[in-house]
Motif scaffolding. Structure first.
Motif, PDB file in Angstrom:
ATOM      1  N   PRO A  23      61.244  29.361 -34.160  1.00 30.85           N
ATOM      2  CA  PRO A  23      60.411  30.163 -33.254  1.00 30.85           C
ATOM      3  C   PRO A  23      61.071  30.425 -31.896  1.00 30.85           C
ATOM      4  O   PRO A  23      60.873  31.483 -31.303  1.00 30.85           O
ATOM      5  CB  PRO A  23      59.133  29.332 -33.098  1.00 30.85           C
ATOM      6  N   ALA A  24      61.867  29.475 -31.403  1.00 34.66           N
ATOM      7  CA  ALA A  24      62.553  29.679 -30.124  1.00 34.66           C
ATOM      8  C   ALA A  24      63.536  30.841 -30.231  1.00 34.66           C
ATOM      9  O   ALA A  24      63.657  31.655 -29.313  1.00 34.66           O
ATOM     10  CB  ALA A  24      63.279  28.400 -29.695  1.00 34.66           C
ATOM     11  N   HIS A  25      64.220  30.933 -31.362  1.00 34.74           N
ATOM     12  CA  HIS A  25      65.140  32.057 -31.553  1.00 34.74           C
ATOM     13  C   HIS A  25      64.380  33.378 -31.667  1.00 34.74           C
ATOM     14  O   HIS A  25      64.890  34.429 -31.240  1.00 34.74           O
ATOM     15  CB  HIS A  25      66.013  31.838 -32.789  1.00 34.74           C
ATOM     16  N   LEU A  26      63.182  33.348 -32.227  1.00 38.27           N
ATOM     17  CA  LEU A  26      62.388  34.578 -32.289  1.00 38.27           C
ATOM     18  C   LEU A  26      61.941  35.021 -30.894  1.00 38.27           C
ATOM     19  O   LEU A  26      61.920  36.218 -30.596  1.00 38.27           O
ATOM     20  CB  LEU A  26      61.182  34.377 -33.207  1.00 38.27           C
ATOM     21  N   VAL A  27      61.587  34.062 -30.037  1.00 36.26           N
ATOM     22  CA  VAL A  27      61.236  34.396 -28.647  1.00 36.26           C
ATOM     23  C   VAL A  27      62.448  35.003 -27.944  1.00 36.26           C
ATOM     24  O   VAL A  27      62.342  36.021 -27.244  1.00 36.26           O
ATOM     25  CB  VAL A  27      60.720  33.149 -27.899  1.00 36.26           C
ATOM     26  N   ALA A  28      63.617  34.397 -28.141  1.00 34.51           N
ATOM     27  CA  ALA A  28      64.844  34.927 -27.535  1.00 34.51           C
ATOM     28  C   ALA A  28      65.114  36.340 -28.049  1.00 34.51           C
ATOM     29  O   ALA A  28      65.508  37.225 -27.273  1.00 34.51           O
ATOM     30  CB  ALA A  28      66.027  34.008 -27.846  1.00 34.51           C
ATOM     31  N   ALA A  29      64.884  36.559 -29.337  1.00 40.66           N
ATOM     32  CA  ALA A  29      65.108  37.894 -29.913  1.00 40.66           C
ATOM     33  C   ALA A  29      64.178  38.923 -29.290  1.00 40.66           C
ATOM     34  O   ALA A  29      64.599  40.052 -29.007  1.00 40.66           O
ATOM     35  CB  ALA A  29      64.927  37.846 -31.429  1.00 40.66           C
ATOM     36  N   MET A  30      62.923  38.548 -29.034  1.00 41.02           N
ATOM     37  CA  MET A  30      61.987  39.489 -28.423  1.00 41.02           C
ATOM     38  C   MET A  30      62.419  39.847 -26.996  1.00 41.02           C
ATOM     39  O   MET A  30      62.353  41.000 -26.592  1.00 41.02           O
ATOM     40  CB  MET A  30      60.564  38.922 -28.410  1.00 41.02           C
ATOM     41  N   PRO A 137      65.069  39.307 -14.412  1.00 39.93           N
ATOM     42  CA  PRO A 137      66.245  39.009 -15.233  1.00 39.93           C
ATOM     43  C   PRO A 137      66.710  37.561 -15.115  1.00 39.93           C
ATOM     44  O   PRO A 137      67.167  36.967 -16.095  1.00 39.93           O
ATOM     45  CB  PRO A 137      67.314  39.973 -14.703  1.00 39.93           C
ATOM     46  N   GLN A 138      66.560  36.969 -13.931  1.00 41.34           N
ATOM     47  CA  GLN A 138      66.947  35.563 -13.775  1.00 41.34           C
ATOM     48  C   GLN A 138      66.043  34.656 -14.593  1.00 41.34           C
ATOM     49  O   GLN A 138      66.502  33.695 -15.233  1.00 41.34           O
ATOM     50  CB  GLN A 138      66.902  35.166 -12.298  1.00 41.34           C
ATOM     51  N   LEU A 139      64.747  34.942 -14.589  1.00 40.10           N
ATOM     52  CA  LEU A 139      63.819  34.167 -15.416  1.00 40.10           C
ATOM     53  C   LEU A 139      64.127  34.349 -16.900  1.00 40.10           C
ATOM     54  O   LEU A 139      64.030  33.404 -17.686  1.00 40.10           O
ATOM     55  CB  LEU A 139      62.373  34.577 -15.121  1.00 40.10           C
ATOM     56  N   ALA A 140      64.503  35.567 -17.276  1.00 40.77           N
ATOM     57  CA  ALA A 140      64.844  35.830 -18.675  1.00 40.77           C
ATOM     58  C   ALA A 140      66.088  35.044 -19.096  1.00 40.77           C
ATOM     59  O   ALA A 140      66.143  34.512 -20.206  1.00 40.77           O
ATOM     60  CB  ALA A 140      65.056  37.323 -18.894  1.00 40.77           C
ATOM     61  N   LEU A 141      67.066  34.938 -18.204  1.00 43.28           N
ATOM     62  CA  LEU A 141      68.261  34.141 -18.525  1.00 43.28           C
ATOM     63  C   LEU A 141      67.897  32.668 -18.723  1.00 43.28           C
ATOM     64  O   LEU A 141      68.396  32.007 -19.635  1.00 43.28           O
ATOM     65  CB  LEU A 141      69.312  34.284 -17.425  1.00 43.28           C
ATOM     66  N   GLY A 142      67.024  32.166 -17.861  1.00 43.18           N
ATOM     67  CA  GLY A 142      66.558  30.782 -18.026  1.00 43.18           C
ATOM     68  C   GLY A 142      65.813  30.595 -19.335  1.00 43.18           C
ATOM     69  O   GLY A 142      66.000  29.583 -20.029  1.00 43.18           O
ATOM     70  N   LEU A 143      64.981  31.557 -19.698  1.00 39.07           N
ATOM     71  CA  LEU A 143      64.245  31.480 -20.959  1.00 39.07           C
ATOM     72  C   LEU A 143      65.196  31.522 -22.150  1.00 39.07           C
ATOM     73  O   LEU A 143      65.009  30.784 -23.127  1.00 39.07           O
ATOM     74  CB  LEU A 143      63.227  32.618 -21.041  1.00 39.07           C
ATOM     75  N   LEU A 145      68.242  30.420 -22.230  1.00 44.64           N
ATOM     76  CA  LEU A 145      68.867  29.088 -22.329  1.00 44.64           C
ATOM     77  C   LEU A 145      67.909  28.065 -22.941  1.00 44.64           C
ATOM     78  O   LEU A 145      68.306  27.251 -23.766  1.00 44.64           O
ATOM     79  CB  LEU A 145      69.323  28.610 -20.954  1.00 44.64           C
ATOM     80  N   LEU A 146      66.649  28.117 -22.526  1.00 42.31           N
ATOM     81  CA  LEU A 146      65.662  27.206 -23.108  1.00 42.31           C
ATOM     82  C   LEU A 146      65.492  27.445 -24.608  1.00 42.31           C
ATOM     83  O   LEU A 146      65.319  26.505 -25.378  1.00 42.31           O
ATOM     84  CB  LEU A 146      64.313  27.361 -22.411  1.00 42.31           C
ATOM     85  N   CYS A 147      65.550  28.696 -25.015  1.00 39.93           N
ATOM     86  CA  CYS A 147      65.416  29.020 -26.434  1.00 39.93           C
ATOM     87  C   CYS A 147      66.628  28.556 -27.235  1.00 39.93           C
ATOM     88  O   CYS A 147      66.521  28.315 -28.439  1.00 39.93           O
ATOM     89  CB  CYS A 147      65.225  30.523 -26.620  1.00 39.93           C
ATOM     90  N   ALA A 148      67.773  28.425 -26.597  1.00 38.34           N
ATOM     91  CA  ALA A 148      68.981  27.977 -27.287  1.00 38.34           C
ATOM     92  C   ALA A 148      69.018  26.462 -27.469  1.00 38.34           C
ATOM     93  O   ALA A 148      69.655  25.957 -28.394  1.00 38.34           O
ATOM     94  CB  ALA A 148      70.219  28.433 -26.518  1.00 38.34           C
ATOM     95  N   LEU A 149      68.324  25.728 -26.617  1.00 36.99           N
ATOM     96  CA  LEU A 149      68.429  24.260 -26.617  1.00 36.99           C
ATOM     97  C   LEU A 149      67.999  23.567 -27.907  1.00 36.99           C
ATOM     98  O   LEU A 149      68.707  22.680 -28.377  1.00 36.99           O
ATOM     99  CB  LEU A 149      67.673  23.676 -25.430  1.00 36.99           C
ATOM    100  N   PRO A 150      66.846  23.895 -28.509  1.00 34.06           N
ATOM    101  CA  PRO A 150      66.435  23.129 -29.686  1.00 34.06           C
ATOM    102  C   PRO A 150      67.465  23.121 -30.811  1.00 34.06           C
ATOM    103  O   PRO A 150      67.727  22.073 -31.405  1.00 34.06           O
ATOM    104  CB  PRO A 150      65.137  23.814 -30.133  1.00 34.06           C
ATOM    105  N   ALA A 151      68.074  24.242 -31.101  1.00 27.11           N
ATOM    106  CA  ALA A 151      69.064  24.276 -32.180  1.00 27.11           C
ATOM    107  C   ALA A 151      70.354  23.563 -31.776  1.00 27.11           C
ATOM    108  O   ALA A 151      71.036  23.000 -32.629  1.00 27.11           O
ATOM    109  CB  ALA A 151      69.366  25.719 -32.585  1.00 27.11           C
ATOM    110  N   LEU A 152      70.682  23.579 -30.486  1.00 26.57           N
ATOM    111  CA  LEU A 152      71.895  22.895 -30.040  1.00 26.57           C
ATOM    112  C   LEU A 152      71.721  21.383 -30.007  1.00 26.57           C
ATOM    113  O   LEU A 152      72.680  20.642 -30.194  1.00 26.57           O
ATOM    114  CB  LEU A 152      72.301  23.398 -28.653  1.00 26.57           C
ATOM    115  N   LEU A 153      70.499  20.916 -29.770  1.00 23.29           N
ATOM    116  CA  LEU A 153      70.258  19.479 -29.657  1.00 23.29           C
ATOM    117  C   LEU A 153      69.994  18.800 -30.993  1.00 23.29           C
ATOM    118  O   LEU A 153      70.052  17.578 -31.076  1.00 23.29           O
ATOM    119  CB  LEU A 153      69.077  19.221 -28.714  1.00 23.29           C
ATOM    120  N   GLN A 154      69.693  19.566 -32.014  1.00 23.69           N
ATOM    121  CA  GLN A 154      69.426  18.932 -33.308  1.00 23.69           C
ATOM    122  C   GLN A 154      70.740  18.443 -33.916  1.00 23.69           C
ATOM    123  O   GLN A 154      71.784  19.052 -33.734  1.00 23.69           O
ATOM    124  CB  GLN A 154      68.697  19.876 -34.250  1.00 23.69           C
TER     125      GLN A 154
END
Length: 170
Positions: A23-30, A137-143, A145-154
Motif C-alpha cells: 500500500p505504501a508503494h501505491l500511495v507513492a504511485a498516486m 513539493p517538499q512534503l511530497a518528497l518526504g512522503l 521517502l516514507l513510502c519507500a521505508l517499509p520495503a527497505l526495512l523488511q
C-alpha cells in the motif's frame, strides 16, 4: 488459542513491514502520477517563462526539464504499481528523491526563483501562493521517502536450499 493480527505484527515486525510495503508503494504511485501528469500537462498550456533556459541545465528550456521530470515520475509510478511491496521500487524512490534534492540544491546555488515549477500546471490552475508552491513539493518528497521505508526495512528473503531426498541412481 487464537492469534489476532496485533499479536502477529507485534511478534513479527517483518510481516507488518511486508503488509505495509505494498500500500505504501501505491500511495507513492498516486503522488507520482499527480505530479507527473501535472508536469506533462504543461505542454498543453505553456507560459512564456517556460521557454527560458533552465538554471541547472542551461542547454534545455524549463519546459523540457519539466517534461522529462514528468515522464520520469510517470514511469516510476508504473514501476511502483507493478512491483509494489518489493525493494526495487523503494530504491528507485530514494534515488529519485535524492536527485530532486540535488536539483533543488543546484537551483539555490544558481539563483533560485520563487518556484521550482515542481507542481507543474496545478500551481497555475489553483493560483497557489508561493509559500504553498514551495512547501507542497517538499512534503511530497518526504512522503515518497516514507513510502519507500517499509520495503527497505523488511529483511531480504533468503532462498531455501533444496536437498535431494534420494540419491540419483546411476
Amino acid at each position: 488459542m487464537s492469534l489476532n493480527s496485533a499479536s502477529i505484527t507485534a511478534s513479527h515486525p517483518s510481516s507488518f513491514l511486508r503488509t505495509v510495503a505494498g500500500p505504501a508503494h501505491l500511495v507513492a504511485a498516486m503522488v507520482l502520477l499527480l505530479f507527473g501528469l501535472s508536469k506533462t500537462a504543461l505542454l498543453l498550456w505553456p507560459a512564456a517563462s517556460d521557454r527560458i533556459p533552465n538554471l541547472v541545465f542551461p542547454f534545455a528550456s524549463d519546459l523540457t526539464v519539466q517534461l522529462l521530470a514528468g515522464c520520469l515520475e510517470l514511469a516510476l509510478a508504473i514501476v511502483c504499481i507493478l512491483r509494489r511491496g518489493r525493494q526495487g521500487p523503494s530504491l528507485l524512490l530514494v534515488g529519485f528523491v535524492a536527485t530532486l534534492l540535488w536539483y533543488r540544491w543546484a537551483l539555490n546555488l544558481h539563483g533560485y526563483r520563487p518556484s521550482c515549477g515542481c507542481l507543474g500546471l496545478l500551481a497555475r490552475l489553483l493560483h497557489l501562493p508561493p509559500v504553498l508552491d514551495r512547501l507542497l513539493p517538499q512534503l511530497a518528497l518526504g512522503l515518497l521517502l516514507l513510502c519507500a521505508l517499509p520495503a527497505l526495512l523488511q529483511p531480504r528473503d533468503v532462498p531455501r536450499q533444496t536437498t535431494p531426498t534420494q540419491p540419483v541412481a546411476p
